[in-house]
Design a protein around this motif. Structure first.
Motif, PDB file in Angstrom:
ATOM      1  N   LYS A  72      86.768  44.835   7.470  1.00 49.53           N
ATOM      2  CA  LYS A  72      85.425  45.406   7.462  1.00 49.53           C
ATOM      3  C   LYS A  72      84.437  44.556   8.248  1.00 49.53           C
ATOM      4  CE  LYS A  72      85.639  48.089   3.162  1.00 49.53           C
ATOM      5  NZ  LYS A  72      85.293  49.376   3.793  1.00 49.53           N
ATOM      6  N   SER A  73      84.656  43.261   8.287  1.00 50.92           N
ATOM      7  CA  SER A  73      83.755  42.398   9.046  1.00 50.92           C
ATOM      8  C   SER A  73      83.926  42.552  10.546  1.00 50.92           C
ATOM      9  CB  SER A  73      83.994  40.932   8.662  1.00 50.92           C
ATOM     10  OG  SER A  73      85.292  40.519   9.068  1.00 50.92           O
ATOM     11  N   GLN A  74      85.050  43.098  10.955  1.00 51.50           N
ATOM     12  CA  GLN A  74      85.317  43.275  12.376  1.00 51.50           C
ATOM     13  C   GLN A  74      84.769  44.584  12.927  1.00 51.50           C
ATOM     14  OE1 GLN A  74      89.559  42.871  12.547  1.00 51.50           O
ATOM     15  NE2 GLN A  74      89.526  40.648  12.220  1.00 51.50           N
ATOM     16  N   THR A  75      84.108  45.367  12.092  1.00 53.10           N
ATOM     17  CA  THR A  75      83.476  46.609  12.520  1.00 53.10           C
ATOM     18  C   THR A  75      81.984  46.479  12.330  1.00 53.10           C
ATOM     19  OG1 THR A  75      83.688  47.579  10.309  1.00 53.10           O
ATOM     20  CG2 THR A  75      85.487  47.965  11.857  1.00 53.10           C
ATOM     21  N   ASP A  76      81.220  46.928  13.291  1.00 48.96           N
ATOM     22  CA  ASP A  76      79.763  46.871  13.241  1.00 48.96           C
ATOM     23  C   ASP A  76      79.236  48.196  13.761  1.00 48.96           C
ATOM     24  OD1 ASP A  76      77.062  46.261  13.333  1.00 48.96           O
ATOM     25  OD2 ASP A  76      77.460  44.148  13.735  1.00 48.96           O
ATOM     26  N   VAL A  77      78.470  48.918  12.950  1.00 53.36           N
ATOM     27  CA  VAL A  77      77.996  50.243  13.325  1.00 53.36           C
ATOM     28  C   VAL A  77      76.833  50.175  14.289  1.00 53.36           C
ATOM     29  CG1 VAL A  77      78.761  51.266  11.172  1.00 53.36           C
ATOM     30  CG2 VAL A  77      76.475  50.289  11.298  1.00 53.36           C
ATOM     31  N   LEU A 138      79.372  36.525   1.880  1.00 50.15           N
ATOM     32  CA  LEU A 138      79.407  37.252   3.147  1.00 50.15           C
ATOM     33  C   LEU A 138      80.474  38.340   3.134  1.00 50.15           C
ATOM     34  CD1 LEU A 138      78.257  37.434   6.018  1.00 50.15           C
ATOM     35  CD2 LEU A 138      79.989  35.780   6.736  1.00 50.15           C
ATOM     36  N   ALA A 139      81.618  38.067   2.506  1.00 56.78           N
ATOM     37  CA  ALA A 139      82.671  39.085   2.399  1.00 56.78           C
ATOM     38  C   ALA A 139      82.198  40.272   1.567  1.00 56.78           C
ATOM     39  CB  ALA A 139      83.926  38.467   1.793  1.00 56.78           C
ATOM     40  N   ILE A 140      81.497  40.015   0.467  1.00 53.07           N
ATOM     41  CA  ILE A 140      80.958  41.104  -0.351  1.00 53.07           C
ATOM     42  C   ILE A 140      79.903  41.880   0.422  1.00 53.07           C
ATOM     43  CG2 ILE A 140      79.693  41.615  -2.475  1.00 53.07           C
ATOM     44  CD1 ILE A 140      81.005  39.163  -3.722  1.00 53.07           C
ATOM     45  N   TYR A 141      79.120  41.180   1.229  1.00 52.66           N
ATOM     46  CA  TYR A 141      78.102  41.836   2.048  1.00 52.66           C
ATOM     47  C   TYR A 141      78.735  42.826   3.019  1.00 52.66           C
ATOM     48  CZ  TYR A 141      74.845  42.365   5.965  1.00 52.66           C
ATOM     49  OH  TYR A 141      74.061  42.875   6.972  1.00 52.66           O
ATOM     50  N   TYR A 142      79.823  42.439   3.670  1.00 58.19           N
ATOM     51  CA  TYR A 142      80.497  43.351   4.592  1.00 58.19           C
ATOM     52  C   TYR A 142      81.152  44.512   3.841  1.00 58.19           C
ATOM     53  CZ  TYR A 142      79.837  40.542   8.784  1.00 58.19           C
ATOM     54  OH  TYR A 142      79.282  39.890   9.851  1.00 58.19           O
ATOM     55  N   HIS A 143      81.602  44.277   2.624  1.00 56.62           N
ATOM     56  CA  HIS A 143      82.125  45.375   1.812  1.00 56.62           C
ATOM     57  C   HIS A 143      81.037  46.427   1.572  1.00 56.62           C
ATOM     58  CE1 HIS A 143      86.261  44.958   0.498  1.00 56.62           C
ATOM     59  NE2 HIS A 143      86.100  43.636   0.410  1.00 56.62           N
ATOM     60  N   ILE A 184      72.874  38.303  -2.171  1.00 55.63           N
ATOM     61  CA  ILE A 184      74.189  38.201  -2.814  1.00 55.63           C
ATOM     62  C   ILE A 184      74.539  36.746  -3.070  1.00 55.63           C
ATOM     63  CG2 ILE A 184      76.627  38.782  -2.580  1.00 55.63           C
ATOM     64  CD1 ILE A 184      75.818  41.064  -0.746  1.00 55.63           C
ATOM     65  N   TYR A 185      74.236  35.890  -2.107  1.00 54.16           N
ATOM     66  CA  TYR A 185      74.552  34.469  -2.261  1.00 54.16           C
ATOM     67  C   TYR A 185      73.770  33.847  -3.415  1.00 54.16           C
ATOM     68  CZ  TYR A 185      74.442  29.461  -1.305  1.00 54.16           C
ATOM     69  OH  TYR A 185      74.503  28.096  -1.425  1.00 54.16           O
ATOM     70  N   ARG A 186      72.493  34.178  -3.549  1.00 59.68           N
ATOM     71  CA  ARG A 186      71.690  33.622  -4.636  1.00 59.68           C
ATOM     72  C   ARG A 186      72.209  34.065  -5.997  1.00 59.68           C
ATOM     73  NH1 ARG A 186      67.176  34.631  -1.039  1.00 59.68           N
ATOM     74  NH2 ARG A 186      66.911  36.678  -2.042  1.00 59.68           N
TER      75      ARG A 186
END
Length: 354
Positions: A72-77, A138-143, A184-186
Motif C-alpha cells: 500500500k505504501s508503494q501506491t500513491d493516488v 506510518l504503516a497504519i497511515y498507508y493502510h 497516529i504516532y502520538r
C-alpha cells in the motif's frame, strides 16, 4: 494436544464453523477420518503448513507473503506511479547526502571505512522503540490512506461513534477525514510510553492489525483505526511481554473507557482472529525488515552512529556465544557423514543367487 481428533482446533478464516454441530456420544471405533465424522475441522498441524493458494491473502501467517502495508505504501493516488519511485529515490539520496551537520554548519556524508564503522542502534533482536513506533504509525497511515473504496465489512465494536474513547462528542464527519501520520504516532506513542511496552510489541501489533484486516475482511479507516490499534496493542502486550498490562490499566490511560468495553474489545478481537495469536519468528523478521524498507523510502532512516569499542566487544561476545552454541551441533553432523575417500577399502560383493 497433538491428537488429530482433539476438539481444541481452529478453522480457517474463510470458513465458518457449523453452529448446529454437537459432540456425539463416544464410540469405540478407532481413528475415524474427518470425512467420516462430517466435522471437517482443521487440525493445528494443518495450519502450520504453508498454503500456497492463500499465501498472498494471509501475509501475517506466512513468511514468504508480501506485507500489506508495504504494497500500500508503494501506491500513491496523487502522483503517477513512475514519479513516485523517482521522488522517493531522490528523497533517499538527499537524506544520505545531508544526513549529518557539523558544528560549523557544513554537511557531510557518512561512510564506513577500515577505521570507523557506522551503524544504527536498531536490530531485529533489539529494535529501537522510537524508530519502530514511527514506522508502525506510518504503516497504519498507508493502510488508512490507500484503503479499498468499498469499505469492506463493518464491525460495530471498532466504531468510535458507537464506542467512543472519550466523553467528548464525536463529530458527525468523524469517518470522513483521514488522520495524519503525526496523529497516529502520538496515539501509539502515548499508549506505549504510559504502559511501558517494548519495541517488539509494536511489530507484533502491526502483525495483528493486518491479520485482523485479512481474517475479518474489514478495512481500517478514520472511524475505527483507534480501536483497532488499541485492540491489537492489548493483545500484543499480553502475548509478548512477560508482565502484561491488565485491561483495567488501560482504563487509567484512557480515562473515559470502561473495563467492560476493554473486555468486549479483547473478546471480539480474538474471535475475529480465530484465536490465532501465534507469530512465528520468520513472520516477525519479515515485518521488521519491511518496516526498515518503509523507513528508507520515506526518509525515516535511523541516524547512524560510529561503532564504539564497548559495542564492538559486545557484538564479538554475542558472536562467540552463538559459535559455541552450535559447535556441538556441527561436530555431531560431521560424525554422521563420511567422505567417499574413506571408502577405499570397502568393496562391493554382489549377492549370489541360489
Amino acid at each position: 494436544m497433538g491428537s488429530t481428533s482433539s476438539c481444541c482446533v481452529s478453522s480457517s478464516p474463510k470458513l465458518q464453523r457449523n453452529a448446529h454441530s454437537r459432540l456425539e456420544s463416544h464410540n469405540p471405533e478407532p481413528e475415524l477420518s474427518r470425512e467420516e465424522t462430517g466435522c471437517n475441522l482443521q487440525h493445528i498441524s494443518d495450519r502450520e503448513n504453508v498454503d500456497e493458494l492463500n499465501m498472498e491473502y494471509n501475509p501475517s501467517d506466512h513468511p514468504r507473503a508480501s506485507t500489506i502495508f508495504l504494497s500500500k505504501s508503494q501506491t500513491d493516488v496523487e502522483l503517477p506511479s513512475n514519479n513516485v519511485r523517482e521522488k522517493r529515490k531522490s528523497l533517499f539520496i538527499n537524506h544520505l547526502t545531508h544526513i549529518d551537520e557539523s558544528k560549523h554548519g557544513s554537511r557531510r556524508r557518512k561512510h564506513s571505512s577500515c577505521s570507523t564503522i557506522f551503524l544504527d542502534d536498531n536490530t531485529v533482536s533489539q529494535p529501537n522503540l522510537k524508530f519502530t513506533i514511527k514506522c508502525v504509525s506510518l504503516a497504519i497511515y498507508y493502510h488508512i490512506k490507500n484503503r479499498d473504496t468499498d469499505g469492506g465489512m463493518r464491525q460495530d465494536i471498532f466504531d468510535e461513534k458507537l464506542h467512543p474513547l472519550t466523553k467528548s462528542e464525536v463529530p458527525s464527519d468523524y469517518d470522513k477525514h483521514d488522520p495524519e501520520q503525526k496523529q497516529i504516532y502520538r496515539f501509539v506513542r502515548m499508549l506505549f510510553s504510559t504502559a511501558q511496552l517494548t519495541a517488539e510489541c509494536a511489530i507484533v501489533t502491526l502483525v495483528y492489525v493486518e491479520r485482523l484486516l485479512t481474517y475479518a475482511e474489514i478495512d481500517i479507516g478514520p472511524g475505527n483505526w483507534k480501536r483497532i490499534v488499541l485492540g491489537a496493542i492489548l493483545l500484543a502486550s499480553k502475548v509478548w511481554d512477560d508482565q502484561a498490562v491488565w485491561n483495567v490499566d488501560y482504563c487509567q490511560i484512557l480515562k473515559d473507557i470502561t473495563v467492560e468495553d476493554m473486555n468486549e474489545l479483547e473478546r471480539q478481537f480474538l474471535e475475529l482472529l480465530q484465536f490465532n495469536i501465534n507469530v512465528p519468528s520468520s513472520v516477525y523478521a519479515k515485518y521488521y525488515f519491511d518496516l526498515r524498507s518503509l523507513s528508507e523510502t520515506n526518509n525515516l532512516s535511523f541516524p547512524l552512529e560510529p561503532l564504539s569499542r564497548d559495542k564492538a566487544q559486545r557484538l564479538e561476545a554475542i558472536s562467540r556465544l552463538c559459535d559455541d552454541k552450535y559447535k556441538d551441533a556441527r561436530r555431531a553432523a560431521k560424525k554422521r557423514t563420511m567422505s567417499v575417500d574413506n571408502l577405499v577399502g570397502v568393496r562391493w560383493v554382489p549377492a549370489i543367487l541360489s
